[in-house]
Structures are given as C-alpha cells and as structure tokens.
Design an enzyme around this catalytic site. Structure first.
Site, PDB file in Angstrom:
ATOM      1  N   PHE A 123      -3.797  16.239  -2.919  1.00  0.00           N
ATOM      2  CA  PHE A 123      -3.447  14.977  -3.573  1.00  0.00           C
ATOM      3  C   PHE A 123      -4.674  14.072  -3.518  1.00  0.00           C
ATOM      4  CE2 PHE A 123      -1.658  10.628  -2.614  1.00  0.00           C
ATOM      5  CZ  PHE A 123      -1.125  10.377  -3.858  1.00  0.00           C
ATOM      6  N   ASP A 240       5.603   7.426   0.497  1.00  0.00           N
ATOM      7  CA  ASP A 240       6.787   7.133   1.323  1.00  0.00           C
ATOM      8  C   ASP A 240       7.202   8.383   2.094  1.00  0.00           C
ATOM      9  OD1 ASP A 240       6.941   4.526   0.476  1.00  0.00           O
ATOM     10  OD2 ASP A 240       8.606   4.837  -0.911  1.00  0.00           O
ATOM     11  N   GLU A 363      -3.045   8.318   4.958  1.00  0.00           N
ATOM     12  CA  GLU A 363      -1.776   7.985   4.282  1.00  0.00           C
ATOM     13  C   GLU A 363      -1.368   6.531   4.544  1.00  0.00           C
ATOM     14  OE1 GLU A 363       1.184  10.885   3.728  1.00  0.00           O
ATOM     15  OE2 GLU A 363      -0.237  12.534   3.728  1.00  0.00           O
ATOM     16  N   GLU A 367      -2.625  -1.055   9.444  1.00  0.00           N
ATOM     17  CA  GLU A 367      -2.615  -2.402   8.853  1.00  0.00           C
ATOM     18  C   GLU A 367      -1.844  -2.394   7.527  1.00  0.00           C
ATOM     19  OE1 GLU A 367      -5.366  -0.795  10.122  1.00  0.00           O
ATOM     20  OE2 GLU A 367      -5.207  -1.938  11.982  1.00  0.00           O
TER      21      GLU A 367
HETATM   22  N1  CAA Z   1       7.653   3.288  -4.216  1.00  0.00           N
HETATM   23  C1  CAA Z   1       7.638   3.144  -5.556  1.00  0.00           C
HETATM   24  N2  CAA Z   1       6.911   2.190  -6.181  1.00  0.00           N
HETATM   25  C2  CAA Z   1       6.186   1.356  -5.410  1.00  0.00           C
HETATM   26  C3  CAA Z   1       6.145   1.464  -4.007  1.00  0.00           C
HETATM   27  C4  CAA Z   1       6.926   2.478  -3.399  1.00  0.00           C
HETATM   28  N3  CAA Z   1       6.952   2.629  -2.088  1.00  0.00           N
HETATM   29  N4  CAA Z   1       5.338   0.515  -3.504  1.00  0.00           N
HETATM   30  C5  CAA Z   1       4.867  -0.167  -4.562  1.00  0.00           C
HETATM   31  N5  CAA Z   1       5.384   0.338  -5.710  1.00  0.00           N
HETATM   32  C6  CAA Z   1       5.166  -0.130  -7.068  1.00  0.00           C
HETATM   33  C7  CAA Z   1       5.640  -1.587  -7.191  1.00  0.00           C
HETATM   34  O1  CAA Z   1       7.000  -1.652  -7.523  1.00  0.00           O
HETATM   35  C8  CAA Z   1       4.752  -2.074  -8.328  1.00  0.00           C
HETATM   36  O2  CAA Z   1       5.263  -1.620  -9.554  1.00  0.00           O
HETATM   37  P1  CAA Z   1       5.574  -2.668 -10.771  1.00  0.00           P
HETATM   38  O3  CAA Z   1       4.329  -3.443 -11.009  1.00  0.00           O
HETATM   39  O4  CAA Z   1       5.981  -1.771 -11.894  1.00  0.00           O
HETATM   40  O5  CAA Z   1       6.676  -3.540 -10.251  1.00  0.00           O
HETATM   41  C9  CAA Z   1       3.469  -1.318  -8.121  1.00  0.00           C
HETATM   42  O6  CAA Z   1       3.793  -0.176  -7.335  1.00  0.00           O
HETATM   43  C10 CAA Z   1       2.412  -2.129  -7.434  1.00  0.00           C
HETATM   44  O7  CAA Z   1       2.946  -2.617  -6.237  1.00  0.00           O
HETATM   45  P2  CAA Z   1       2.127  -3.655  -5.358  1.00  0.00           P
HETATM   46  O8  CAA Z   1       1.654  -4.760  -6.251  1.00  0.00           O
HETATM   47  O9  CAA Z   1       2.937  -3.974  -4.166  1.00  0.00           O
HETATM   48  O10 CAA Z   1       0.858  -2.775  -4.959  1.00  0.00           O
HETATM   49  P3  CAA Z   1      -0.477  -3.216  -4.260  1.00  0.00           P
HETATM   50  O11 CAA Z   1      -1.610  -2.841  -5.118  1.00  0.00           O
HETATM   51  O12 CAA Z   1      -0.388  -4.611  -3.794  1.00  0.00           O
HETATM   52  O13 CAA Z   1      -0.562  -2.224  -3.025  1.00  0.00           O
HETATM   53  C11 CAA Z   1      -0.143  -1.217  -0.947  1.00  0.00           C
HETATM   54  C12 CAA Z   1       0.421  -2.018  -2.133  1.00  0.00           C
HETATM   55  C13 CAA Z   1       1.052  -1.014  -0.035  1.00  0.00           C
HETATM   56  C14 CAA Z   1      -1.233  -1.952  -0.215  1.00  0.00           C
HETATM   57  C15 CAA Z   1      -0.640   0.133  -1.484  1.00  0.00           C
HETATM   58  O14 CAA Z   1      -1.812  -0.042  -2.239  1.00  0.00           O
HETATM   59  C16 CAA Z   1      -0.915   1.147  -0.417  1.00  0.00           C
HETATM   60  O15 CAA Z   1      -0.013   1.832   0.045  1.00  0.00           O
HETATM   61  N6  CAA Z   1      -2.193   1.301   0.004  1.00  0.00           N
HETATM   62  C17 CAA Z   1      -2.582   2.361   0.928  1.00  0.00           C
HETATM   63  C18 CAA Z   1      -2.970   3.595   0.187  1.00  0.00           C
HETATM   64  C19 CAA Z   1      -2.851   4.808   1.019  1.00  0.00           C
HETATM   65  O16 CAA Z   1      -1.906   4.997   1.760  1.00  0.00           O
HETATM   66  N7  CAA Z   1      -3.809   5.694   0.859  1.00  0.00           N
HETATM   67  C20 CAA Z   1      -3.767   6.942   1.568  1.00  0.00           C
HETATM   68  C21 CAA Z   1      -4.478   7.970   0.803  1.00  0.00           C
HETATM   69  S1  CAA Z   1      -3.651   9.473   0.659  1.00  0.00           S
HETATM   70  C22 CAA Z   1      -3.987  10.350   2.032  1.00  0.00           C
HETATM   71  O17 CAA Z   1      -4.460   9.878   3.031  1.00  0.00           O
HETATM   72  C23 CAA Z   1      -3.521  11.744   1.863  1.00  0.00           C
HETATM   73  C24 CAA Z   1      -4.175  12.766   2.681  1.00  0.00           C
HETATM   74  O18 CAA Z   1      -4.994  13.515   2.167  1.00  0.00           O
HETATM   75  C25 CAA Z   1      -3.735  13.016   4.065  1.00  0.00           C
END
Ligand code: CAA
Length: 384
Positions: A123, A240, A363, A367
């Site tokens: 991913f 999630d 993931e 923070e």
């Molecule tokens: N489920 C479904 N939709 C969601 C959601 C969720 N849990 N959370 C947010 N959304 C949707 C919102 O509803 C919104 O949609 P609409 O505009 O259509 O209403 C959209 O997403 C944007 O939401 P936000 O404005 O809240 O998003 P944001 O840009 O402010 O960011 C954040 C929120 C929580 C900070 C997010 O950016 C985030 O999770 N950041 C961390 C990223 C991350 O975890 N990266 C890990 C990389 S993957 C990895 O590590 C894998 C690996 O290889 C091990």
C-alpha cells in the site's frame, strides 16, 4: 464491549499459535540478522488461509471475522514481527480495500490471487514530503485515453520490493486537496514502475521497506480502485483496519517480551535466589501484564465493533495508540529485567525492543492517533 470468544475464534487462535511457535519462531532471530524476506513462511501462512483471512470464501478467502484476525495476527507477531507486518498490510489494507471498493472484475482479477497468497500486496500512500499529511502528496496520475500516466515517488513502503500488487494513491486533480486523490492497482513489472533499494532499518529487518518510483507508468483505467477522487477515503478507511492490526502486532511482541522476562526472572539467580523473588522485578512483571491486558481489551473491542459494522475509527486509533506505546514500555522493562543479557543479540528481547519502536510511527504516528481521537471526542476538527 467484548463478549466471550467463540469456539471458532479460539480454534483459530490456538491453530495459529501452534503454527507460529513451531514453524516461524525458531528462525526469527536468524531472519533478523540476514534480513531475508520471509517468503517461505508467507507461503505457509497462505496454505493456512491467513493471507485472505477476512475475505469471503467466494473470493478464495477464509471468511474469518476481525476478532479472529487480530488474534491470529498477534500470534504471528509473537513469533516474528517482520512476518506479521507483511501479513497485516496484505490483509487489513490491501485485501480489504479491494473487497470494499473494488469492482467484481477487480475482485476476480486481483482479490482472489491475493487471498490465496499467490502474490503479496503493498500500500503506497506516503511520500518523501507527505507522511502525516498525505493530502499534500504530489505523485500525479494524468488521464490519457484509456490509461492513467503515473509519475512520482512513494516512500517507506512495506513489502515494496516483494509485493506483486501495490495500491498506489496519486493526484488526478493536483489543484484539489484530498478530493483530488485517486487509488490505482499497479502490478509488479509494469513498465515505468520500480522499487528503490531496501531501507537499512533499526527493526523489522526481514520485512522490506523501499521507495516506489513511477516514471510515465501507464495504468489502464480499469485498474483504478474506486471512483476518481476517492483515493483519500479509501486510504483512511483502510488505515482504520490497519491500525487495529498494529495494536495486534504490538500485543504479540509485548506478550513475547513478557514471557521471555518471566522465564529469565525465574532462572536467573542473584543474591542467592531467582530474581523473580525480588519485589522490584515482580512489580515490573505485574505492570507489564496489566498493560498488555488493557491493550488486548482495546484491540478486541475495536475489532468487535468492526465486526458489528459500527464506526470504529476512534477505537482503532485508541487501540493503536495505547498498544504501540505500551509495547515500547514493556520491551524496555523486559530488556531491563534481562540486565546485560538484554543488550546482546543472543537473547530475543533486544530484537523485540528494536521491532517495537516503529509501532508508534507507522500507519499514523501517536500524535496523529491523538488528532483522530480528539476530533472524535470533541466532535470538532482541530485546526492545523
Ligand atoms: N474513514 C473514512 N473517511 C475518512 C476517515 C476515515 N477514518 N477519516 C477521514 N475521512 C475522510 C473525511 O470524511 C473527509 O472526507 P470529505 O471531505 O468527503 O468529508 C476526508 O477524509 C478528509 O478528512 P480530514 O479533513 O479530516 O483529513 P485531514 O487531511 O485533515 O487528515 C488525518 C486527517 C487523520 C491527519 C489523516 O491525514 C491521517 O490519518 N494521517 C496519517 C497518515 C498515515 O497514517 N500514514 C501512514 C502511512 S501507511 C503505512 O504506514 C503503511 C505501512 O506500510 C505499514
């Protein structure tokens, strides 16, 4: 709320525990040293149905629920955290995203072989300049007739080198924020798609982490996952589930560290008695066990909410936050209990300590989990 485990969940947990401890655990230390990808183990996991655990049988999966899945994943992590992270990304992020957002053709073409473990999934969301804030990613996907042309670099991609299929997010509308992001399924060997060198990591050494580079990489329109502009939602939905998986990985490593500490404390004698007789050690063991149990309940509760089809976003973040911070405390105590022996590579706690460190980072950092949780509690988005 967590109810009693079902007979099936207990059976899966016990089967995976036996397998993990007999087959995977004996070579984990060696793999940490050689950094060899656990390909043979993953093949065996596939034979046991663990590479498509939550995929329904009609798509060649095991059709297990999320509770059974996290129990199984934590048993694999107990034996080898490097193997567990590959299993976790493959199951909870890649298979689940295609199951949820894929078309019937895509499920036939990609989900079935993934669930059988014919190839492994990765991913790709993170980029060099977009980690916690993936909405600012710059990888582009320009439509050109019946294809998209991908250009950009993804960073820190688990299984980047060994994956047969990668879900990649890219901007189809560079001017839009998250609504301009789409998701694509890219096969290994597609012209214009290459993996960079393996990162030289502190822990999880047998799982490969690489850059993925896209240079005029042409992807057929039918390999777009979901509609244009849905990529961010797909990624957040996948995370999630992925975050409960990180709680499971944390739990497995913490339990392994506790078990090693109990064994060592009973065997190691100082001042004429086993060190397990000393209150200083007993209190550490009591705290470790208590924290592990609290993390287990949070993990199971989030997974049960998922199985009941409730919104579990905040609970997944709580489980991930608490369990990943817990395992860092627990492995530090395990190392302390082992004294000088904890600091050398002949004992596994040194590896547990290193493997656990990334759990509060990938993931979504601790923070970011706090951002997700506080948004949910306050019902009011934070202002960045
Ligand atoms: N489920 C479904 N939709 C969601 C959601 C969720 N849990 N959370 C947010 N959304 C949707 C919102 O509803 C919104 O949609 P609409 O505009 O259509 O209403 C959209 O997403 C944007 O939401 P936000 O404005 O809240 O998003 P944001 O840009 O402010 O960011 C954040 C929120 C929580 C900070 C997010 O950016 C985030 O999770 N950041 C961390 C990223 C991350 O975890 N990266 C890990 C990389 S993957 C990895 O590590 C894998 C690996 O290889 C091990």
């Amino acid at each position: 709320m967590v109810s009693k485990l079902t007979d099936e969940q207990i059976m899966i947990q016990s089967m995976v525990r036996d397998f993990a401890r007999e087959v995977i655990l004996p070579t984990a230390m060696e793999r940490d040293k050689t950094r060899e990808f656990p390909a043979a183990n993953l093949k065996k996991l596939a034979e046991l149905g663990l590479m498509g655990m939550m995929v329904p049988a009609e798509y060649d999966g095991a059709g297990a629920d999320a509770v059974a899945y996290v129990l199984a994943l934590s048993e694999i992590a107990y034996a080898c955290a490097s193997t567990a992270v590959v299993m976790s990304v493959h199951n909870s992020i890649v298979c689940e995203s295609i199951l949820r957002f894929g078309t019937e053709d895509q499920k036939q073409k990609y989900l079935k072989p993934l669930a059988r473990g014919d190839f492994i999934g990765a991913f790709a969301l993170t980029e060099p300049l977009a980690g916690s804030d993936p909405s600012r990613q710059t990888t582009s996907a320009r439509r050109d007739g019946e294809h998209y042309v991908l250009n950009g670099t993804k960073r820190f991609i688990t299984t980047g080198k060994n994956a047969g299929l990668v879900i990649v997010t890219a901007k189809t509308d560079p001017a839009a924020r998250h609504k301009g992001i789409s998701a694509f399924m890219v096969k290994k060997g597609t012209p214009g798609f290459t993996a960079g060198p393996m990162e030289n990591k502190m822990g999880l050494c047998a799982s490969d982490t690489t850059d993925l580079i896209f240079e005029d990489c042409r992807i057929p329109v039918e390999d777009r996952l979901g509609e244009e502009g849905m990529g961010f939602t797909i990624a957040m939905t996948a995370l999630d589930s992925g975050r409960i998986g990180i709680a499971a990985q944390s739990l497995g490593v913490a339990q392994a560290a506790l078990d090693a500490s109990v064994k060592y404390a009973k065997e190691r004698e100082q001042f004429g008695q086993p060190i397990s007789k000393f209150q200083g050690i007993r209190w550490m063991i009591a705290d470790m066990a208590t924290e592990i149990e609290a993390a287990r309940q949070l993990m199971l509760s989030a997974a049960a909410m998922k199985d009941r089809k409730e919104n579990f976003t905040a609970q997944a973040s709580m489980a991930k936050l608490f369990a990943s911070e817990m395992v860092n405390r627990v492995t530090a105590k395990a190392l302390q209990i082992h004294g000088g022996y904890g600091f050398i590579k002949e004992y596994p706690v040194e590896r547990f300590y290193r493997d656990a460190r990334v759990f509060t980072i990938y993931e979504g950092t601790s923070e970011i989990q706090r951002v997700v949780i506080s948004n949910h509690i306050l019902q009011d988005k934070r202002a960045f």
